[in-house]
Design a protein around this motif. Structure first.
Motif, PDB file in Angstrom:
ATOM      1  N   THR A  43       0.737  -1.262  -0.046  1.00 28.28           N
ATOM      2  CA  THR A  43       0.135  -0.203  -0.028  1.00 28.28           C
ATOM      3  C   THR A  43       0.879   1.372   0.213  1.00 28.28           C
ATOM      4  O   THR A  43       2.110   1.132   0.489  1.00 28.28           O
ATOM      5  CB  THR A  43      -0.957  -0.061   1.262  1.00 28.28           C
ATOM      6  N   ALA A  98      -2.639  10.092  -0.981  1.00 27.72           N
ATOM      7  CA  ALA A  98      -2.718   8.868  -0.662  1.00 27.72           C
ATOM      8  C   ALA A  98      -1.937   8.673   0.708  1.00 27.72           C
ATOM      9  O   ALA A  98      -0.820   8.842   0.740  1.00 27.72           O
ATOM     10  CB  ALA A  98      -2.490   8.071  -1.656  1.00 27.72           C
ATOM     11  N   ASP A 158      -1.604   5.426   3.495  1.00 25.18           N
ATOM     12  CA  ASP A 158      -1.795   4.187   3.832  1.00 25.18           C
ATOM     13  C   ASP A 158      -2.884   3.520   3.106  1.00 25.18           C
ATOM     14  O   ASP A 158      -3.777   2.988   3.581  1.00 25.18           O
ATOM     15  CB  ASP A 158      -2.056   3.971   5.472  1.00 25.18           C
ATOM     16  N   THR A 159      -3.170   3.567   1.791  1.00 25.78           N
ATOM     17  CA  THR A 159      -4.108   3.139   1.063  1.00 25.78           C
ATOM     18  C   THR A 159      -3.890   2.959  -0.301  1.00 25.78           C
ATOM     19  O   THR A 159      -2.653   3.080  -0.706  1.00 25.78           O
ATOM     20  CB  THR A 159      -5.527   4.483   1.114  1.00 25.78           C
TER      21      THR A 159
END
Length: 414
Positions: A150, A181, A183-184
């Motif tokens: 991620t 963005a 942790d995605t």
């Protein structure tokens, strides 16, 4: 018979002593190698494992082909989909996904996917709402990729909607703001992308440029100087080189003051952060010792060859090129190796006089001791240190015959 046995025993004891001394000398290298092939979890222990129970090459793989938190900023092309609404010249995209690709030439280097909760585009007219999809291009900035793939932190900006469709209506325009963005999403490097974005290869390039320039500049100065001190007669010939050597050694005591003065001069002249300038400084510092070394080798070559070339009409530069260089190759190779090692391993001047983008491997490896937000990764550090030392080791292996004869002054005899 007793004397022969005594000689054999003496030889055996000396051999054991030599092996023991060699073991003591090489043990730190062996230990750092065992650290480099050990899993990270096994390093937090007070046990000393001479033979690791678990072996892995993950640290070498991460050093050579890993994205280790360095800042990446590249242009991309891709596609955005989601729910779209057009109002007053604005396109609002919600519950969408941005899929992009970074290319290096014709090859893919990075693929990424980022969920889009809301993005706003300024478009050229139209109205309505519905499913939306469109082609985009822009810039992605990555500063961290998590272990699970991620995106730890990234920003997409300067996004242009080249062609989009909503309810059969085509739109285009520019995105307002940016997409963040944290942790995605997900990001995946290809083998080429890992190679290009590896910290190791980026700083390796700087080290190779710096060391190669140092060798070239050192030889340009040292070879003519050594020939002049060995062959020509001029005022002060017997004292200049001695004085030069003594001055450079004494001036070492003024190291801090010299560094401050050197830093100030380069900043004033606008030369701060220039690799060729630092290579010139390295070469200048290596001139006295290497001139002395090469002069000793040239002294062992008979001057009859020079005289024969002069009789044939050669000038001094032709003598150096066609007579001296082939005969003094071992001495010149030794000078080149010493100059390369000096440019490759020097740390203090490089860390002071170069910016982050132009720093060599030595400075980067030192920076690993500060970690990258998760403490010191000793396995990663050990692998990087051994890879850093590898070129010098290989050079010594390839040039050992030249170095041996160059240091022992084994030139031609009359």
């Amino acid at each position: 018979m007793g004397r022969k046995r005594s000689e054999m025993l003496k030889s055996f004891v000396l051999t054991l002593l030599a092996i023991f001394i060699m073991f003591i000398i090489l043990f730190p290298v062996y230990y750092i190698f065992t650290v480099s092939i050990s899993p990270k979890s096994t390093l937090a222990t007070t046990e000393l494992e001479l033979i690791p129970k678990q072996v892995t090459l993950d640290s070498y793989r991460e050093v050579l082909f890993g994205f280790s938190g360095d800042r990446l900023m590249e242009d991309f092309e891709g596609r955005i989909t989601g729910k779209g609404t057009i109002q007053n010249g604005k396109l609002y995209v919600t519950d969408g996904t941005l899929i992009g690709t970074v290319k290096y030439g014709p090859f893919t280097g990075l693929k990424f996917e980022i969920p889009v909760s809301r993005a706003t585009f300024t478009v050229n007219g139209g109205s309505g709402s519905g499913d939306f999809s469109g082609n985009v291009k822009g810039t992605i900035i990555l500063t961290r990729i998590n272990d699970d793939g991620t995106i730890g932190f990234g920003i997409v900006r300067n996004v242009t909607l080249t062609e989009g469709t909503i309810n059969g209506v085509k739109v285009s325009g520019q995105m307002d703001g940016y997409i963040r963005a944290r942790d995605t999403g997900k990001a995946e490097f290809t083998a080429l992308g890992k190679f290009v974005n590896s910290n190791f290869f980026k700083y390796l390039k700087n080290s190779l440029i710096l060391a190669t320039l140092t060798v070239v500049l050192a030889l340009i100065f040292v070879v003519p100087a050594a020939y002049a001190f060995s062959r020509l007669q001029f005022f002060g010939r017997e004292h200049i080189l001695y004085f030069y050597l003594m001055f450079t050694q004494v001036s070492g005591g003024l190291g801090i003051a010299g560094l401050i003065a050197l830093y100030g001069m380069l900043v004033k002249l606008g030369l701060y952060g220039k690799l060729p300038v630092l290579a010139f400084i390295y070469a200048a510092g290596s001139v006295p010792f290497n001139t002395w070394l090469l002069k000793g080798y040239i002294d062992s070559i008979s001057p009859d060859f020079d005289e024969a070339a002069l009789v044939d009409g050669a000038n001094y530069f032709q003598i150096i090129r066609h007579v001296l260089l082939p005969m003094a190759l071992p001495g010149i190779a030794t000078v080149a190796v010493f100059a390369f090692i000096g440019g490759w391993t020097e740390f203090i001047l490089a860390s002071l006089l170069l910016g982050q983008e132009s720093q060599p491997l030595a400075v980067w490896i030192y920076s690993l001791l500060g970690g990258i937000g998760r403490g010191i990764d000793w396995s990663y550090f050990a692998a990087a240190a051994l890879l850093f030392a590898l070129p010098v080791f290989v050079m010594f292996i390839l040039a050992q015959n030249y170095i041996r004869s160059g240091l022992t002054v084994g030139g031609l005899k009359e």
